[in-house]
Design a protein around this motif. Structure first.
Motif, PDB file in Angstrom:
ATOM      1  N   PHE A 290      -9.782  -0.879 -11.059  1.00 21.39           N
ATOM      2  CA  PHE A 290     -10.595  -0.377  -9.952  1.00 21.39           C
ATOM      3  C   PHE A 290      -9.707   0.159  -8.837  1.00 21.39           C
ATOM      4  O   PHE A 290      -8.477   0.054  -8.879  1.00 21.39           O
ATOM      5  CB  PHE A 290     -11.515  -1.486  -9.408  1.00 21.39           C
ATOM      6  CG  PHE A 290     -10.780  -2.664  -8.799  1.00 21.39           C
ATOM      7  CD1 PHE A 290     -10.620  -2.764  -7.427  1.00 21.39           C
ATOM      8  CD2 PHE A 290     -10.255  -3.665  -9.601  1.00 21.39           C
ATOM      9  CE1 PHE A 290      -9.953  -3.845  -6.862  1.00 21.39           C
ATOM     10  CE2 PHE A 290      -9.584  -4.754  -9.046  1.00 21.39           C
ATOM     11  CZ  PHE A 290      -9.435  -4.841  -7.679  1.00 21.39           C
ATOM     12  N   GLY A 291     -10.351   0.765  -7.843  1.00 16.42           N
ATOM     13  CA  GLY A 291      -9.650   1.308  -6.683  1.00 16.42           C
ATOM     14  C   GLY A 291     -10.341   0.870  -5.414  1.00 16.42           C
ATOM     15  O   GLY A 291     -10.623  -0.301  -5.226  1.00 16.42           O
ATOM     16  N   HIS A 292     -10.600   1.819  -4.505  1.00 13.09           N
ATOM     17  CA  HIS A 292     -11.465   1.644  -3.347  1.00 13.09           C
ATOM     18  C   HIS A 292     -10.880   0.812  -2.215  1.00 13.09           C
ATOM     19  O   HIS A 292     -11.217   1.044  -1.062  1.00 13.09           O
ATOM     20  CB  HIS A 292     -12.802   1.038  -3.789  1.00 13.09           C
ATOM     21  CG  HIS A 292     -13.821   0.913  -2.689  1.00 13.09           C
ATOM     22  ND1 HIS A 292     -14.267   1.998  -1.966  1.00 13.09           N
ATOM     23  CD2 HIS A 292     -14.474  -0.174  -2.167  1.00 13.09           C
ATOM     24  CE1 HIS A 292     -15.165   1.591  -1.065  1.00 13.09           C
ATOM     25  NE2 HIS A 292     -15.289   0.285  -1.164  1.00 13.09           N
ATOM     26  N   TRP A 293     -10.012  -0.156  -2.496  1.00 16.85           N
ATOM     27  CA  TRP A 293      -9.606  -1.130  -1.485  1.00 16.85           C
ATOM     28  C   TRP A 293      -8.128  -0.948  -1.164  1.00 16.85           C
ATOM     29  O   TRP A 293      -7.266  -1.702  -1.614  1.00 16.85           O
ATOM     30  CB  TRP A 293      -9.882  -2.533  -1.993  1.00 16.85           C
ATOM     31  CG  TRP A 293      -9.991  -3.575  -0.926  1.00 16.85           C
ATOM     32  CD1 TRP A 293      -9.633  -3.464   0.385  1.00 16.85           C
ATOM     33  CD2 TRP A 293     -10.496  -4.903  -1.088  1.00 16.85           C
ATOM     34  NE1 TRP A 293      -9.887  -4.640   1.055  1.00 16.85           N
ATOM     35  CE2 TRP A 293     -10.414  -5.528   0.181  1.00 16.85           C
ATOM     36  CE3 TRP A 293     -11.001  -5.616  -2.165  1.00 16.85           C
ATOM     37  CZ2 TRP A 293     -10.815  -6.859   0.377  1.00 16.85           C
ATOM     38  CZ3 TRP A 293     -11.405  -6.922  -1.960  1.00 16.85           C
ATOM     39  CH2 TRP A 293     -11.321  -7.542  -0.718  1.00 16.85           C
ATOM     40  N   ALA A 294      -7.818   0.053  -0.340  1.00 13.99           N
ATOM     41  CA  ALA A 294      -6.420   0.355  -0.043  1.00 13.99           C
ATOM     42  C   ALA A 294      -5.724  -0.782   0.696  1.00 13.99           C
ATOM     43  O   ALA A 294      -4.507  -0.949   0.571  1.00 13.99           O
ATOM     44  CB  ALA A 294      -6.332   1.642   0.781  1.00 13.99           C
ATOM     45  N   ALA A 295      -6.477  -1.562   1.454  1.00 11.15           N
ATOM     46  CA  ALA A 295      -5.860  -2.607   2.280  1.00 11.15           C
ATOM     47  C   ALA A 295      -5.151  -3.684   1.456  1.00 11.15           C
ATOM     48  O   ALA A 295      -4.230  -4.338   1.951  1.00 11.15           O
ATOM     49  CB  ALA A 295      -6.906  -3.256   3.183  1.00 11.15           C
TER      50      ALA A 295
ATOM     51  N   THR B 281      -3.678   2.583  -3.527  1.00 14.78           N
ATOM     52  CA  THR B 281      -2.541   2.190  -2.686  1.00 14.78           C
ATOM     53  C   THR B 281      -2.370   3.157  -1.516  1.00 14.78           C
ATOM     54  O   THR B 281      -1.257   3.398  -1.051  1.00 14.78           O
ATOM     55  CB  THR B 281      -1.250   2.079  -3.517  1.00 14.78           C
ATOM     56  OG1 THR B 281      -1.122   3.235  -4.375  1.00 14.78           O
ATOM     57  CG2 THR B 281      -1.274   0.832  -4.391  1.00 14.78           C
ATOM     58  N   GLY B 282      -3.471   3.705  -1.048  1.00  9.15           N
ATOM     59  CA  GLY B 282      -3.523   4.382   0.238  1.00  9.15           C
ATOM     60  C   GLY B 282      -2.713   5.646   0.386  1.00  9.15           C
ATOM     61  O   GLY B 282      -2.165   5.896   1.465  1.00  9.15           O
ATOM     62  N   CYS B 283      -2.665   6.474  -0.639  1.00  9.69           N
ATOM     63  CA  CYS B 283      -1.906   7.718  -0.514  1.00  9.69           C
ATOM     64  C   CYS B 283      -2.419   8.560   0.653  1.00  9.69           C
ATOM     65  O   CYS B 283      -1.641   9.096   1.444  1.00  9.69           O
ATOM     66  CB  CYS B 283      -1.957   8.511  -1.818  1.00  9.69           C
ATOM     67  SG  CYS B 283      -0.925  10.006  -1.816  1.00  9.69           S
TER      68      CYS B 283
END
Length: 274
Positions: A227-232, A247-249
């Motif tokens: 999954f993704g969505h949670w950069a924090a 990872t917040g690109c």
């Protein structure tokens, strides 16, 4: 053949291309899996959508909350977020074709031979695989229907539908499915979705909130979840059967690619603006 899973691109197309070059991605024999949020904050939302559309059978995509919001913006029922860089996409000559392609993308993807499931935000812990397939299909069916804008897209906003109720009306069930699979981060102790808390779990140590993936879920007992969505959380879940790839690109960090066969993660830093 290699399987590569990439985190939230959010229009960071140049970084995506550099990342794929690092692994010598070959669409004639490799598969690129994307956890959703192809568009939004980066400047390359248009080439990103065009790239995945032309990959055709070499790509496996799921819809993220930003992708669904694009459907609403393109339909002129919502305004684009000023922080999103969608002008080029919304003015493109092939916008309708790209929107049509997005509408046929699912909310989750499976790699059955490896027991892998990919969604944008996660999977409700109380759902088994049959329920996941059934509820996600209902949303997909609604998205490809001629009246998808009024029947679903215009009604999917809001945070009132925060818990699963098998007796709820069909629209509420679809909204819950969208909320869970594209917006979920924390859950309350009773399993209800919590929409406002977006930081890392360390910021809420004194609360009753728990990351969804820390619940004793049904599907994650037998499957690896991507999954993704949670950069924090920057990919940190502390569990071998979970791969968090956002990872917040678009926030200045980096884009992450997971190579399934070697179980290696490859990254590409956000490019500095000239």
């Amino acid at each position: 053949m290699a399987n590569y899973f990439v985190g939230d691109i959010q229009g960071c197309f140049d970084e995506l291309q550099l990342l794929l070059a690092k692994v010598e991605f070959n669409p004639s024999k490799d598969i690129l899996w994307a956890v959703g949020d192809l568009v939004a904050r980066g400047s390359g939302s248009l080439p990103t959508l065009r790239y995945f559309k032309q990959l055709d059978g070499s790509a496996r995509v799921v819809l993220g909350n930003h992708d669904l919001h694009l459907l609403a913006v393109a339909a002129k029922i919502k305004r684009a977020n000023p922080k999103d860089q969608l002008d080029a996409l919304l003015a493109s000559s092939d916008l309708n074709s790209l929107i049509g392609w997005l509408r046929i993308q699912p909310l989750f993807q499976e790699l059955p031979e490896r027991n892998i499931i990919m969604s944008h935000a996660g999977i409700p812990p109380q759902w088994d695989l049959a329920r996941l397939r059934s509820e996600a299909k209902k949303v997909s069916d609604a998205l490809i229907s001629p009246d998808y804008i009024q029947a679903l897209i215009s009604k999917m906003y809001g945070s009132d539908v925060n818990s699963w109720d098998p007796k709820a009306d069909p629209l509420q069930q679809k909204i819950y499915c969208i909320n869970a699979l594209t917006r979920m981060r924390f859950l309350h102790s009773d399993g209800k979705l919590e929409f406002d808390s977006k930081l890392s779990p360390s910021a809420y140590k004194d609360s009753t909130l728990t990351p969804w993936f820390k619940f004793d879920g049904i599907i994650n007992q037998t499957h690896t979840l991507v999954f993704g969505h949670w950069a924090a959380i920057m990919g940190e879940v502390g569990m071998q059967d979970m791969h968090a790839l956002d990872t917040g690109c678009c926030w200045g960090e980096y884009l992450t690619l997971w190579h399934l066969e070697s179980n290696q993660k490859i990254t590409q830093n956000k490019l500095k603006k000239s």
